[in-house]
Design a protein around this motif. Structure first.
Motif, PDB file in Angstrom:
ATOM      1  N   GLN A 102       0.938  -1.217  -0.037  1.00 49.68           N
ATOM      2  CA  GLN A 102       0.045  -0.025  -0.108  1.00 49.68           C
ATOM      3  C   GLN A 102       0.962   1.274  -0.150  1.00 49.68           C
ATOM      4  N   LEU A 103       2.031   1.256   1.007  1.00 49.50           N
ATOM      5  CA  LEU A 103       2.681   2.402   0.943  1.00 49.50           C
ATOM      6  C   LEU A 103       3.544   2.597  -0.695  1.00 49.50           C
ATOM      7  N   GLN A 104       3.935   1.532  -0.879  1.00 54.17           N
ATOM      8  CA  GLN A 104       4.582   1.634  -2.499  1.00 54.17           C
ATOM      9  C   GLN A 104       3.693   2.022  -3.226  1.00 54.17           C
ATOM     10  N   GLU A 105       2.398   1.751  -3.502  1.00 58.83           N
ATOM     11  CA  GLU A 105       1.277   2.316  -4.439  1.00 58.83           C
ATOM     12  C   GLU A 105       1.187   3.808  -4.168  1.00 58.83           C
ATOM     13  N   GLN A 106       1.067   4.256  -2.798  1.00 55.62           N
ATOM     14  CA  GLN A 106       0.828   5.514  -2.636  1.00 55.62           C
ATOM     15  C   GLN A 106       2.126   6.614  -3.030  1.00 55.62           C
ATOM     16  N   TYR A 107       3.354   5.816  -2.680  1.00 49.96           N
ATOM     17  CA  TYR A 107       4.622   6.668  -3.245  1.00 49.96           C
ATOM     18  C   TYR A 107       4.535   6.846  -4.826  1.00 49.96           C
ATOM     19  N   GLU A 108       4.192   5.603  -5.323  1.00 44.43           N
ATOM     20  CA  GLU A 108       4.122   5.845  -6.855  1.00 44.43           C
ATOM     21  C   GLU A 108       2.961   6.899  -7.562  1.00 44.43           C
ATOM     22  N   GLU A 109       1.662   6.857  -6.690  1.00 43.94           N
ATOM     23  CA  GLU A 109       0.849   7.938  -7.035  1.00 43.94           C
ATOM     24  C   GLU A 109       1.169   9.196  -6.740  1.00 43.94           C
ATOM     25  N   MET A 110       1.796   9.535  -5.583  1.00 46.10           N
ATOM     26  CA  MET A 110       2.343  10.805  -5.492  1.00 46.10           C
ATOM     27  C   MET A 110       3.343  11.336  -6.451  1.00 46.10           C
ATOM     28  N   ARG A 111       4.463  10.331  -6.790  1.00 45.76           N
ATOM     29  CA  ARG A 111       5.473  10.634  -7.853  1.00 45.76           C
ATOM     30  C   ARG A 111       4.710  11.292  -9.099  1.00 45.76           C
ATOM     31  N   ARG A 112       3.713  10.454  -9.620  1.00 44.68           N
ATOM     32  CA  ARG A 112       3.068  10.499 -10.626  1.00 44.68           C
ATOM     33  C   ARG A 112       2.257  12.090 -10.738  1.00 44.68           C
ATOM     34  N   LYS A 113       1.660  12.302  -9.488  1.00 47.46           N
ATOM     35  CA  LYS A 113       1.103  13.664  -9.239  1.00 47.46           C
ATOM     36  C   LYS A 113       2.099  14.707  -9.142  1.00 47.46           C
ATOM     37  N   ARG A 114       3.192  14.471  -8.890  1.00 48.51           N
ATOM     38  CA  ARG A 114       4.173  15.666  -8.740  1.00 48.51           C
ATOM     39  C   ARG A 114       4.847  15.610 -10.141  1.00 48.51           C
ATOM     40  N   GLU A 115       5.139  14.719 -10.978  1.00 48.00           N
ATOM     41  CA  GLU A 115       5.498  14.784 -12.452  1.00 48.00           C
ATOM     42  C   GLU A 115       4.400  15.594 -12.995  1.00 48.00           C
ATOM     43  N   ARG A 116       2.930  15.329 -13.097  1.00 43.83           N
ATOM     44  CA  ARG A 116       2.084  16.044 -13.816  1.00 43.83           C
ATOM     45  C   ARG A 116       2.185  17.404 -13.301  1.00 43.83           C
ATOM     46  N   SER A 117       2.086  17.733 -11.862  1.00 46.64           N
ATOM     47  CA  SER A 117       2.097  19.367 -11.714  1.00 46.64           C
ATOM     48  C   SER A 117       3.236  20.045 -12.314  1.00 46.64           C
ATOM     49  N   SER A 118       4.617  19.190 -12.064  1.00 45.70           N
ATOM     50  CA  SER A 118       5.834  19.917 -12.950  1.00 45.70           C
ATOM     51  C   SER A 118       5.280  20.118 -14.321  1.00 45.70           C
ATOM     52  N   ARG A 119       4.981  19.293 -15.056  1.00 42.08           N
ATOM     53  CA  ARG A 119       4.765  19.346 -16.369  1.00 42.08           C
ATOM     54  C   ARG A 119       3.760  20.797 -16.799  1.00 42.08           C
TER      55      ARG A 119
END
Length: 176
Positions: A102-119
């Motif tokens: 679960q923590l790994q999935e949350q981490y991946e989701e947060m990483r995707r959101k960060r990349e999307r926001s930086s774009r």
């Protein structure tokens, strides 16, 4: 060597500390005496009433019976506790692995959101800025306003504004 007056002064200056020390000593001695009393009560309960001396001589202690009683005491079986621990260990390990997933999935989701926001921020920064020209502005000409024109503006504001009766002066408000 300290005189008696100096000792009394020292005690009076540190009265709170001395009270704490005395309280601690009383508590400690009270616990010790309470433990000794409890041990003596436990010993009285364990020992049956002892017979008179001449009866004690007649009775002989059979040591074999005492040792047999000690041998009869059941020993804890470690296999039962190990069996009960094994299922709990497996459930705990399953819970830990699921929580890590679960923590790994949350981490991946947060990483995707960060990349999307930086774009998105890069896209916003790359948008060409449109300059606002003086033609688009509402030019009131306040920078060219003279004193006479300012006085006229105040007079017209009073004339066109709400009646003075609706805006009473604070000194006369609701005195009646």
């Amino acid at each position: 060597m300290m005189s008696l007056d100096q000792i009394i002064d020292l005690i009076m200056q540190n009265i709170v500390f001395i009270a704490v020390v005395i309280g601690g000593l009383i508590s400690m001695f009270g616990r010790l005496s309470g433990a000794n009393q409890q041990e003596s009560q436990d010993q009285r309960k364990r020992r049956p009433h002892s017979p008179p001396l001449n009866e004690q001589r007649e009775e002989q202690v059979d040591w074999r019976e005492i040792f047999k009683q000690e041998e009869r005491e059941p020993e804890p079986q470690p296999t039962q506790t190990a069996k009960s621990i094994e299922p709990s260990l497996s459930t705990v390990s399953e819970e830990v692995s699921s929580r890590q997933q679960q923590l790994q999935e949350q981490y991946e989701e947060m990483r995707r959101k960060r990349e999307r926001s930086s774009r998105q921020t890069k896209e916003i920064r790359n948008v060409p800025k449109t300059e606002v020209t003086s033609d688009d502005k509402l030019d009131l000409g306040l920078n060219r306003l003279s004193n006479k024109e300012a006085m006229k503006a105040v007079v017209w504001a009073e004339v066109l504004g709400s009646p003075r009766a609706k805006r009473p002066h604070p000194t006369f408000s609701k005195r009646r």
